[in-house]
Design an enzyme around this catalytic site. Sequence first.
Site, short mmCIF file in Angstrom:
data_model
loop_
_atom_site.label_atom_id
_atom_site.label_comp_id
_atom_site.label_asym_id
_atom_site.label_seq_id
_atom_site.Cartn_x
_atom_site.Cartn_y
_atom_site.Cartn_z
N ASP A 151 29.06 18.85 125.17
CA ASP A 151 29.29 20.21 124.64
C ASP A 151 28.93 21.25 125.70
OD1 ASP A 151 29.43 19.79 121.29
OD2 ASP A 151 28.53 18.20 122.48
N ASP A 178 33.93 18.04 124.22
CA ASP A 178 33.78 19.49 124.18
C ASP A 178 33.51 20.04 125.58
OD1 ASP A 178 34.35 19.48 121.52
OD2 ASP A 178 32.39 20.18 120.85
N TYR A 181 35.66 24.76 125.58
CA TYR A 181 35.62 25.64 124.41
C TYR A 181 36.71 26.70 124.49
CZ TYR A 181 31.43 23.51 122.53
OH TYR A 181 30.56 22.61 121.97
N HIS A 295 32.05 11.39 120.69
CA HIS A 295 31.65 12.78 120.44
C HIS A 295 30.78 12.93 119.19
CE1 HIS A 295 31.62 17.02 121.05
NE2 HIS A 295 32.12 17.26 119.85
N HIS A 305 26.56 19.08 111.35
CA HIS A 305 27.56 18.00 111.44
C HIS A 305 27.08 16.71 110.77
CE1 HIS A 305 29.88 20.60 113.99
NE2 HIS A 305 28.94 20.65 114.91
N HIS A 334 24.42 20.18 118.62
CA HIS A 334 23.91 20.90 119.79
C HIS A 334 22.38 20.80 119.86
CE1 HIS A 334 27.79 23.48 119.43
NE2 HIS A 334 28.03 22.24 119.82
#
Length: 369
Positions: A151, A178, A181, A295, A305, A334
């Site tokens: 990410d 990711d 973005y 992911h 999530h 994150h």
Amino acid sequence: MMMAKCNKSHVVIPLLLHILCFLLFQGNAFSRQPSGKFIYTPQHRSDSDPEQVHISLVGEDHIRVSWITEDKHTESVVEYGTKKGEYSTKAKGEHTSYHYFLYKSGKIHHVVIGPLQPDTTYFYRCGGSGPEFSFKTPPSKLPIEFVVVGDLGQTEWTESTLKHIDSKDYDVFLLPGDLSYADTQQPLWDSFGRFVEPYASRRPWMVTEGNHEIETIPIIHPHAFKAYNARWPMPYKERGSTSNLYYSFEVASTHIIMLGSYTDFDEHSHQYKWLQSDLAKINRKRTPWVIALLHAPWYNTNEAHQGEGESMRQAMEELLYKARVDLVFAGHVHAYERFTRIYDNKEDSCGPLFVTIGDGGNREGLALT
């Protein structure tokens, strides 16, 4: 396929010290705010000069060099050698481009160079002009040092992460999804390519897709991963995969599997059947370490999530368990989290060690709960 021992609590430590050194240092040394300011990186070179240069591994001793030019007449050629300013070898490749509504990409070049010597610095030039770049090939045997970051994005915190990574003499960069973005704003893919070029042009970046790479719009743009596949091709064909969304590669006694969380993964899918085949071909004498990246994490105590990787876990976890995969890295959440060895929601000395590393610096900030 040779089965590895189940009790790996001692032998795993040397490799973990190399793989996790960045992760552990990061956790101890940084105190981050929820998000960092977005950084847009404009183009500063001429239309014929290469930009957004990055490299990736292809097979045992080749590297793919990728870059973009605005000039459609620039050749897809890379000159390279082991001495600065002297290019003893030249390779030609291919190019592509894509449209996304009113946006049209530049000319996207991909050139595979090699065979290359391990643990060696090469100097190279793309398209016959522009600046000289250099990279170091990975070693052919252990020890090897991987950097794992999920990410990533393009913010002040991304910049902080990459500068910290750059202070280490690592070998291969692994990114479990990711990247830019961009989220359908295609110029942000260009900005991201320029932003990471100082790092991605000097070490191989091996990536898999995340949800921010999908970029579909119902009815009017149903085709997913258009920019990702055009800009970041990985060596999927070399390992028998039919999709750039999942593949594997081997480097320095390590077999690395990059799985796709956002393509079909049930037992009837191409990805599932490919994974079965790939795992069956592993030679643990040649590659005693097996690592998987994806992911959406299969195990996650964070509220963010929660449960999003569960259906994939139910479909594929047994395959990884029976193959005695050592480590599974994920992003998406994150935050940083590391589990004990686990299988089917229970502690199991034969299961992989699961690590979530989704705090690379993206614009959405940290998942704090």
